[in-house]
Design an enzyme around this catalytic site. Structure first.
Site, PDB file in Angstrom:
ATOM      1  N   ARG A 156       0.832  -1.211   0.000  1.00 27.54           N
ATOM      2  CA  ARG A 156       0.000   0.000   0.000  1.00 27.54           C
ATOM      3  C   ARG A 156       0.864   1.259   0.000  1.00 27.54           C
ATOM      4  NH1 ARG A 156      -2.590  -4.433   1.616  1.00 27.54           N
ATOM      5  NH2 ARG A 156      -4.876  -4.457   1.650  1.00 27.54           N
ATOM      6  N   SER A 191     -13.107  -9.347   2.098  1.00 21.54           N
ATOM      7  CA  SER A 191     -11.799  -9.382   1.449  1.00 21.54           C
ATOM      8  C   SER A 191     -11.176  -7.989   1.474  1.00 21.54           C
ATOM      9  CB  SER A 191     -11.930  -9.853  -0.001  1.00 21.54           C
ATOM     10  OG  SER A 191     -10.756  -9.504  -0.714  1.00 21.54           O
ATOM     11  N   GLY A 241      -1.340 -11.685  -5.209  1.00 24.26           N
ATOM     12  CA  GLY A 241      -2.754 -11.336  -5.349  1.00 24.26           C
ATOM     13  C   GLY A 241      -3.017  -9.887  -4.967  1.00 24.26           C
ATOM     14  N   GLN A 245      -8.550  -7.186  -0.047  1.00 22.50           N
ATOM     15  CA  GLN A 245      -8.073  -6.843  -1.392  1.00 22.50           C
ATOM     16  C   GLN A 245      -9.186  -6.223  -2.215  1.00 22.50           C
ATOM     17  OE1 GLN A 245      -6.309 -10.456  -2.899  1.00 22.50           O
ATOM     18  NE2 GLN A 245      -4.492 -10.252  -1.610  1.00 22.50           N
ATOM     19  N   ASP A 290      -4.331 -15.687   6.705  1.00 22.26           N
ATOM     20  CA  ASP A 290      -2.962 -16.024   6.294  1.00 22.26           C
ATOM     21  C   ASP A 290      -2.243 -16.886   7.328  1.00 22.26           C
ATOM     22  OD1 ASP A 290      -3.330 -14.617   3.970  1.00 22.26           O
ATOM     23  OD2 ASP A 290      -2.428 -12.773   4.740  1.00 22.26           O
TER      24      ASP A 290
HETATM   25  C1  S3P Z   1      -4.308  -9.174   1.842  1.00 19.52           C
HETATM   26  C2  S3P Z   1      -5.591  -9.613   2.038  1.00 19.52           C
HETATM   27  C3  S3P Z   1      -5.934 -11.029   2.214  1.00 19.52           C
HETATM   28  C4  S3P Z   1      -4.700 -11.855   2.528  1.00 19.52           C
HETATM   29  C5  S3P Z   1      -3.537 -11.520   1.639  1.00 19.52           C
HETATM   30  C6  S3P Z   1      -3.155 -10.073   1.810  1.00 19.52           C
HETATM   31  C7  S3P Z   1      -4.093  -7.731   1.662  1.00 19.52           C
HETATM   32  O1  S3P Z   1      -6.517 -11.505   1.023  1.00 19.52           O
HETATM   33  O2  S3P Z   1      -4.993 -13.219   2.445  1.00 19.52           O
HETATM   34  O3  S3P Z   1      -2.427 -12.324   1.949  1.00 19.52           O
HETATM   35  O4  S3P Z   1      -2.929  -7.279   1.730  1.00 19.52           O
HETATM   36  O5  S3P Z   1      -5.076  -7.015   1.465  1.00 19.52           O
HETATM   37  P1  S3P Z   1      -8.091 -11.348   0.728  1.00 19.52           P
HETATM   38  O6  S3P Z   1      -8.425  -9.908   0.686  1.00 19.52           O
HETATM   39  O7  S3P Z   1      -8.315 -11.998  -0.604  1.00 19.52           O
HETATM   40  O8  S3P Z   1      -8.779 -12.078   1.831  1.00 19.52           O
END
Ligand code: S3P
Length: 434
Positions: free
Chosen positions: A27, A166, A94, A168, A318
């Site tokens: 971020r 989520s 991701g 993300q 995680d």
């Molecule tokens: C993360 C959010 C999580 C987590 C990933 C990091 C992030 O994923 O599992 O390792 O930095 O926003 P999700 O938002 O898909 O749950």
């Protein structure tokens, strides 16, 4: 494709400091690249994932200078990103691909985003679909997978109730909201990590929170309001957890873990450990740029085990690989429920855990949305050859499990740990007493 050998240990002692937090580093790197001026990011994550983000921001026109874990990012304002003729490569990350999709959706240029074989199998529809509601023009392979092509679009704000918890997805929409006309609001069905909200505020953007709704006012494609900052990244609690688990397994352990990020949306794992009888103390506490940081002291105990489920799941998502791999060393075993999301992480983590735990002789019941791992009564684990399926957290979880097993454990393709923690095995060896 290095193999790592793990020998049994007697206990853990000494001190470690986990690398900078991966979520926060992503971020800060993205926001710094959209800010006016040069930001200094200290203790930036060593994680390969965060270096994928830096590479992408560089390809989008930001200046990036890396000196060990000290990173300088120079941005030209939120309107200052420029298109990259080459596809942006998110590697295994991701967070990189999903958050960047949000940022790129409202730009005046076309972008292509891709990643490694594992990332190309992970669902992107969860960000693509709400971004399209905002007016984004995004094409995806089979409408759900990378590579993604993001074409220029003018975004409008939406109110979006997320179907799944989520961070993300929430973050992708808030970042897209920066470039949209009006007030974007995202409603979370359950609490998730709030680093995007905190980081946006650090860089000078107002973010409102009302209950489960988070709101950001965009500037309709005219938003050069982020200010460069000088920031310290706290250590990653999701990396620290491997040491918390390893120290807890041996009654004679006494380990200090320095500089751990203790943001309340990340510390649910400490509550889970406490409920199992772990001896973890926060020995100092301070705040850094909206984030909470502390040192942890961990002593060995006998862990009870238990069930992890429902709204706990997104807050410990995680850490679940480590918890599951700890199951055979607990009295009652560990059961994970409501965690189907684990199947679409860097690997199908439920299958990877069940397979490798069985290789070590554990008794496991694999379920569609979790697993049950029997405790000590089912017998001591024996060393085995572990296939982490290219997944960093699976590799590290089984390295820890191997410390208390009988005989030698070998982790195949052990370098995959570098996705979040390149020096993991060195640090583990340093504090493991034999
Ligand atoms: C993360 C959010 C999580 C987590 C990933 C990091 C992030 O994923 O599992 O390792 O930095 O926003 P999700 O938002 O898909 O749950």
């Amino acid at each position: 494709m290095k193999k790592q050998t793990i020998l049994p240990a007697k206990y853990l002692t000494g001190a470690v400091e986990p690398p900078g937090d991966k979520s926060i580093s992503h971020r800060y790197a993205m926001l710094a690249a959209m800010a006016e001026g040069t930001s200094e990011l200290r203790h930036f994550a060593a994680a390969a994932d965060c270096h994928s983000t830096l590479d992408c921001m560089k390809a989008l026109g930001a200046g990036v200078e890396v000196d060990k874990d000290n990173v300088k990012v120079t941005g030209r304002g939120a309107e200052g990103l420029k298109g990259s003729w080459r596809a942006l490569d998110a590697g295994n990350s991701g967070t990189t691909i999903r958050l960047l999709t949000g940022i790129l959706a409202g730009q005046a240029f076309t972008s292509k985003l891709t990643g490694d074989a594992s990332l190309q199998k992970r669902p992107m529809g969860r960000v693509v679909s709400p971004l399209r509601q905002m007016g984004a023009d995004i094409r995806a392979r089979e409408d759900n997978f990378a590579p993604l092509e993001i074409r220029p679009a003018k975004l409008r704000a939406i109110h979006y109730k997320m179907p799944m918890p989520s961070a993300q997805v929430k973050s992708a929409l808030l970042l897209a909201g920066l470039f949209a006309e009006g007030l974007t609001s995202v409603i979370e069905p359950a609490r998730t990590r709030d680093h995007t909200e905190l980081a946006l505020e650090e860089f000078g953007i107002d973010v409102q929170k009302h209950g489960s709704s988070i709101q950001i006012r965009g500037s309709g494609g005219n938003g050069g309001r982020l200010q460069a900052r000088s920031l310290d990244v706290p250590g990653d609690i999701s990396s620290a957890v491997f040491f918390i688990a390893a120290a807890s397994m041996f009654p004679d352990s006494n380990l200090l873990i320095h500089n751990v990020g203790l943001n309340p949306t990340r510390t649910a794992i400490l509550d889970v450990f406490a409920s199992m009888g772990a001896a973890i103390k926060v020995v100092s506490l301070r705040s850094a740029h909206g984030e909470v940081v502390g040192d942890l002291s961990v002593k060995g105990t006998s862990l009870k085990g238990g069930i992890v489920e429902k709204e706990q799941i997104p807050l410990v998502i995680d850490e679940l690989p480590m918890l599951a791999a700890l199951g055979p060393y607990t009295e009652e075993g560990i059961e994970i429920r409501d965690a189907a999301e684990l199947r679409v992480k860097e690997s199908d983590r439920i299958a990877a855990l069940a397979e490798n735990l069985r290789r070590m002789g554990a008794t496991v019941d694999e379920r569609p949305d979790g697993l049950r791992v029997e405790g000590r009564k089912a017998g001591r684990l024996r060393g085995a050859e572990i296939d982490p399926r290219g997944d960093h957290r699976i590799a590290m979880a089984f390295a820890v499990a191997g410390l208390a097993a009988e005989g030698t454990t070998t982790i195949r393709d052990a370098d995959c740990a570098g996705v979040s923690y390149p020096k993991f095995y060195d640090d583990l060896e340093r504090v493991a007493e034999r």
